[in-house]
Structure formats: structure tokens, C-alpha cells
Scaffold this motif. Structure first.
Motif, PDB file in Angstrom:
ATOM      1  N   LEU B  35     -16.109  11.752   3.302  1.00 40.73           N
ATOM      2  CA  LEU B  35     -16.593  12.669   4.346  1.00 40.73           C
ATOM      3  C   LEU B  35     -15.878  12.484   5.676  1.00 40.73           C
ATOM      4  O   LEU B  35     -15.660  13.436   6.416  1.00 40.73           O
ATOM      5  CB  LEU B  35     -18.090  12.437   4.570  1.00 40.73           C
ATOM      6  N   VAL B 130     -36.512  21.921  11.930  1.00 43.00           N
ATOM      7  CA  VAL B 130     -36.836  20.933  10.893  1.00 43.00           C
ATOM      8  C   VAL B 130     -35.617  20.149  10.379  1.00 43.00           C
ATOM      9  O   VAL B 130     -35.755  19.326   9.480  1.00 43.00           O
ATOM     10  CB  VAL B 130     -37.546  21.605   9.692  1.00 43.00           C
ATOM     11  N   GLY B 131     -34.461  20.395  10.945  1.00 41.08           N
ATOM     12  CA  GLY B 131     -33.268  19.690  10.452  1.00 41.08           C
ATOM     13  C   GLY B 131     -32.804  20.218   9.103  1.00 41.08           C
ATOM     14  O   GLY B 131     -32.268  19.477   8.290  1.00 41.08           O
ATOM     15  N   PHE B 134     -27.364  21.844   9.473  1.00 48.85           N
ATOM     16  CA  PHE B 134     -26.717  20.677  10.071  1.00 48.85           C
ATOM     17  C   PHE B 134     -25.212  20.794   9.916  1.00 48.85           C
ATOM     18  O   PHE B 134     -24.726  21.589   9.111  1.00 48.85           O
ATOM     19  CB  PHE B 134     -27.199  19.400   9.367  1.00 48.85           C
ATOM     20  N   ILE B 135     -24.482  20.006  10.693  1.00 47.83           N
ATOM     21  CA  ILE B 135     -23.029  19.945  10.515  1.00 47.83           C
ATOM     22  C   ILE B 135     -22.708  18.618   9.817  1.00 47.83           C
ATOM     23  O   ILE B 135     -23.192  17.566  10.217  1.00 47.83           O
ATOM     24  CB  ILE B 135     -22.266  20.143  11.848  1.00 47.83           C
ATOM     25  N   THR B 136     -21.943  18.713   8.758  1.00 51.79           N
ATOM     26  CA  THR B 136     -21.613  17.521   7.972  1.00 51.79           C
ATOM     27  C   THR B 136     -20.571  16.685   8.716  1.00 51.79           C
ATOM     28  O   THR B 136     -19.892  17.197   9.615  1.00 51.79           O
ATOM     29  CB  THR B 136     -21.032  17.920   6.601  1.00 51.79           C
ATOM     30  N   PRO B 137     -20.416  15.416   8.339  1.00 50.18           N
ATOM     31  CA  PRO B 137     -19.403  14.595   9.022  1.00 50.18           C
ATOM     32  C   PRO B 137     -17.980  15.134   8.870  1.00 50.18           C
ATOM     33  O   PRO B 137     -17.100  14.757   9.622  1.00 50.18           O
ATOM     34  CB  PRO B 137     -19.539  13.237   8.339  1.00 50.18           C
ATOM     35  N   LEU B 142     -23.966  23.540   7.135  1.00 48.58           N
ATOM     36  CA  LEU B 142     -24.634  23.843   5.861  1.00 48.58           C
ATOM     37  C   LEU B 142     -26.139  24.035   6.067  1.00 48.58           C
ATOM     38  O   LEU B 142     -26.690  23.644   7.099  1.00 48.58           O
ATOM     39  CB  LEU B 142     -24.415  22.704   4.867  1.00 48.58           C
ATOM     40  N   VAL B 143     -26.771  24.622   5.052  1.00 50.81           N
ATOM     41  CA  VAL B 143     -28.235  24.806   5.070  1.00 50.81           C
ATOM     42  C   VAL B 143     -28.824  24.039   3.882  1.00 50.81           C
ATOM     43  O   VAL B 143     -28.373  24.196   2.751  1.00 50.81           O
ATOM     44  CB  VAL B 143     -28.618  26.298   4.968  1.00 50.81           C
ATOM     45  N   ASP B 144     -29.818  23.216   4.162  1.00 50.76           N
ATOM     46  CA  ASP B 144     -30.552  22.518   3.112  1.00 50.76           C
ATOM     47  C   ASP B 144     -31.677  23.447   2.654  1.00 50.76           C
ATOM     48  O   ASP B 144     -32.688  23.587   3.330  1.00 50.76           O
ATOM     49  CB  ASP B 144     -31.117  21.208   3.691  1.00 50.76           C
ATOM     50  N   TYR B 147     -35.275  22.389   2.476  1.00 53.78           N
ATOM     51  CA  TYR B 147     -35.914  21.993   3.724  1.00 53.78           C
ATOM     52  C   TYR B 147     -36.181  23.181   4.641  1.00 53.78           C
ATOM     53  O   TYR B 147     -36.984  23.094   5.552  1.00 53.78           O
ATOM     54  CB  TYR B 147     -35.013  20.982   4.445  1.00 53.78           C
ATOM     55  N   TYR B 179     -18.165  24.669   0.144  1.00 62.96           N
ATOM     56  CA  TYR B 179     -18.218  23.198   0.200  1.00 62.96           C
ATOM     57  C   TYR B 179     -18.108  22.566  -1.186  1.00 62.96           C
ATOM     58  O   TYR B 179     -17.554  21.484  -1.335  1.00 62.96           O
ATOM     59  CB  TYR B 179     -19.519  22.765   0.883  1.00 62.96           C
TER      60      TYR B 179
END
Lengths: 185, 243
Positions: B35, B130-131, B134-137, B142-144, B147, B179
Motif C-alpha cells: 500500500l 461513520v468513516g 476513506f482515502i487508502t494509503p 473508496l467506499v466501505d 459501513y 482498485y
């Protein structure tokens, strides 16, 4: 109205204001405090246990999100195999393409997603393409296309007949008689 | 072994710890992918785009994008002479089936492919309560899905209109920069099928990536730079009328 003595009696303090006997009276009702502390402690423990159970294991691994989500998203299967995979088997087509301008175009740009064909070449076969439609997607004239891009008004150019009647799609330029006959596939 | 009350009490914490590892699941699918060694971006060369719609179709097929929704789309701009602030923009069905011929009545016509700008300081991740986004390392937003609440804050926050609420899952959806492909060493589906090379995936952390030479030698722009989103989709040859 209560006098100072009555007040002091209620508060459990010494009338004289000195420490001593009155101090013991201060903790006379300590069991109230113990109950309060016990309730708070139980609530705290319950919160910690509940939080550990509810918050996913990987939350906060990289930031304020579930770290395991990265792996889940990355592990999806692919639909487009990629031209390198196609070229490993279809070397004859690669040789054809090298002779023309279409060398830069990936196989699946025209033939569609074929990762399933890679997994099982026997049973999953690519569909036969209608060149009258597929070629026009790129080469139909449009004023917004770059001027140096080869474009035709298909109605005038071919009258709607399939493009592969004259052109070999992997090597589209119609050249001399020699290359035309050997290029046909 | 006979299970007595005493033994059960000893076994339970052990079982709980083991179950926690089971719940955590398997780690990353691509074991050789690191990553921290990537910082993904995309280059869009507007003078090369022919508006064929291959990218839009490929994206829909690769990512199972619902009909009528788009993770990437193409816009056709028409700028009449000096009216640079009043461009006519159209995108019939996201440009999925190409564009009907346009009467050449002077002015400027060109295509602009759009997608998530994979912002380094993205507004959408900042507003998610709710997190779930997020942005990956390695620099991909992306969207979880598991969640996401479907509250739509991120959809409102995105200045580029790149997000939508999936009618299937009722969660926010967007371009993932494929991704699942880039972590396996492939390029994105849209870049794979682009016939003219108008779209190119770039890894800004890879010193050998041709993007560095390109950025040095071309006039490159990002969309809405005044919003300071840290957009990582670079547009070459972009007209001032593009919004």
C-alpha cells in the motif's frame, strides 16, 4: 428559619468549625457515593465491552475507517483480462496488428470483457462482432473528434455494409494487392 | 474430556479470542502489493479523446454499475466563438453509446471524460459521519459498503458530481479507480479499452512512470483547482470553458 446548629447538624459538621468529630460525620452517608461509583464503574465496563464487540477489529488500522475494507474491495474478480493475457495465446493476431495502426488498441476494446473466456476458453467463446457497429463507434464522423483522427460518414462511405467486407479490422489499411490477399483473415 | 463448570470457564476466553481472529477474516488479497509504495492518479489527454464511449461501457461491465448511473462519463462541449463562460455541455446516456453528429456551426467542439478525481484532500471523506468513505494509503478514495448508512452527505459534498446512491445496495457508490485491478498489476478497465490512449493510469510514487515526464513538458490542469481538493486526475489540453 434554622439556626447555625441545625445547619451544622444537617451537614454533619462541627459547630466550632474545627476538624475532628465532625469529619467522621462527613462520611456518614458514604454508601450513597459507593453506589454511585459502582453504577459508573459498571456502565464504564459495559461500554468498553460493548465497544470492543461492536467496533470492527481493523477499524483504525490505517485511519478512521475499517482497514479490512481495502482488502475486500481489492479481492473482487476482474471482468477484463487485459491485453497481455490475450496476447499470450493469440500470437497470430498480435503479428497482424503489428503491421497496422490498430496495434495500440487493446483486444477487449472491441471484443468486450473476456476474463471468463480466459478462465475457461473451451466453453466461453467471444461473440462474433458486427463491424458495421463496432467500427462506427470510433470512426463515425463527429465535429467534436480530433481533426487528425480518421473518420467517415458511414452512410456515404459504405452505405451501412459491414466494414470487414473491405477492411481487415486487425490491420485496417487497404494496401497493395499483395498485402490485401494475405491480410484477409 | 468431561466439560465441568470449571473447565468451561477456562475454555470460554480462549474460544472468544479464537473467534475474534475468525471474524477478522483473511488479510489482503494481493500479497505482493504494498500500500505504501503507490500513489495513484490518472492522466486525461483531452485532444486524444474521440468520444467513443468505450470507457463508459467498460466501467459499467467491470464494476457492475447500475443502468442509468455512471462512475465515469463523457461530456461533449460546444463553445460558440467567444462565449467561453457559456459552454453547451451534453452527455447523452453518459456517452455510453457515443454521440450523435453535431452540426458544425463554428466554434469549438471537444470531448471531456470525467470520473472521480481521487482527491488527496477529498470533501467526501471529510463529511462522512461513520468513516465509510476513506482515502487508502495508496491514494484511492473508496467506499466501505458494509459501513455506509446511505445518508448522502458525500454525494452533496463532491464538487465534481462523481457519486451516486446505488439503487441496489442503497449505499454511496463511486469510481474505485478499479482498485481490484490496479492492486493485481492491471490497469483500470477504462484505460485498458481506451483506443487512443486518452486515459492513462499513473503511479506518482513510481519514478519510472511516464507521467512525470508528461507533467513536466505539458500544460496540465485539474478540475476546479480553486476548491483545493488535491485532485489527482490531470487534464492535458483542457479548455477554460470546462467545468
Amino acid at each position: 428559619m434554622l439556626g447555625i446548629k441545625e445547619h451544622c447538624a444537617i451537614l454533619g459538621a462541627d459547630v466550632t468549625g474545627r476538624y475532628g468529630a465532625g469529619n467522621a460525620n462527613l462520611f456518614k452517608d458514604i454508601e450513597h457515593l459507593i453506589r454511585l461509583v459502582a453504577v459508573i464503574a459498571i456502565a464504564l465496563v459495559a461500554f468498553v465491552i460493548l465497544r470492543a464487540a461492536v467496533v470492527p477489529h481493523s477499524f483504525g488500522q490505517y485511519g478512521h475507517y475499517r482497514g479490512a475494507a481495502i482488502g475486500e474491495i481489492a479481492s473482487r474478480p476482474v471482468a477484463f483480462a487485459g491485453h497481455d493475457t490475450c496476447e499470450a495465446c493469440h500470437t497470430d493476431v498480435v503479428d497482424q496488428k503489428k503491421l497496422g495502426k490498430h496495434v495500440v488498441i487493446a483486444c477487449e476494446a472491441c471484443h468486450g470483457a473476456l476474463a471468463k473466456h480466459v478462465d475457461d476458453p473451451g466453453s466461453v467463446q467471444p461473440k462474433k462482432l458486427d463491424t458495421a457497429i463496432v467500427c462506427a463507434r470510433c470512426h463515425e464522423a463527429n465535429s467534436a473528434k480530433p481533426k487528425n483522427f480518421p473518420q467517415v460518414a458511414t452512410a456515404d462511405h459504405s452505405g451501412g455494409i459491414a466494414c470487414d467486407t473491405c477492411h481487415q479490422p486487425h490491420r485496417p489499411k487497404i494496401e497493395t494487392a499483395k498485402t490485401e490477399t494475405e491480410g484477409k483473415k | 474430556m468431561e466439560i465441568t463448570r470449571r473447565r468451561l470457564l477456562v475454555l470460554l476466553p480462549g474460544a472468544a479470542v479464537a473467534w475474534k481472529f475468525v471474524l477478522a477474516g483473511t488479510p489482503e488479497a494481493a500479497p505482493n502489493y504494498k500500500l505504501t509504495e503507490h500513489w495513484w492518479a490518472m492522466l486525461i489527454d483531452i485532444p486524444k479523446c474521440i468520444g467513443c464511449g468505450s470507457c463508459v461501457r467498460a466501467c459499467a461491465e467491470e464494476n457492475d454499475v447500475p443502468e442509468g448511473y455512471f462512475r465515469t462519463w463523457i461530456e461533449r462541449y460546444h463553445v460558440a466563438d467567444w462565449k467561453i463562460e457559456r459552454p453547451e455541455v451534453e452527455s447523452p446516456d453518459g456517452g455510453k453509446n457515443g454521440f450523435p453528429p453535431h452540426a458544425d456551426d463554428g466554434g469549438k467542439n471537444f470531448f471531456v471524460p470525467k470520473l472521480c478525481n481521487q482527491c488527496a484532500d477529498s470533501p467526501c471523506t471529510q463529511v462522512c459521519p461513520v468513516g465509510a468513505t476513506f482515502i487508502t494509503p495508496d491514494g484511492v478514495v473508496l467506499v466501505d459498503k458494509s459501513y455506509c448508512l446511505g445518508c448522502r452527505y458525500c454525494i452533496q459534498a463532491c464538487p465534481y458530481g462523481c457519486r451516486f446512491l446505488s439503487p441496489k445496495t442503497h449505499t454511496a457508490e463511486k469510481c474505485t479507480l478499479c482498485y481490484h485491478r490496479i492492486t493485481k498489476g492491471l490497469t483500470t478497465a477504462c484505460c485498458e479499452v481506451c483506443p487512443t490512449g486518452a486515459r492513462q493510469l499513473a503511479d506518482l510514487k513510481n519514478p519510472k512512470d511516464p507521467i512525470h515526464e508528461f507533467l513536466r513538458t505539458h500544460t496540465v490542469q485539474v478540475l476546479k483547482p480553486h476548491m483545493a481538493t488535491g485532485s489527482k486526475v490531470f487534464y492535458n489540453g483542457m479548455d477554460g470553458s470546462v467545468r
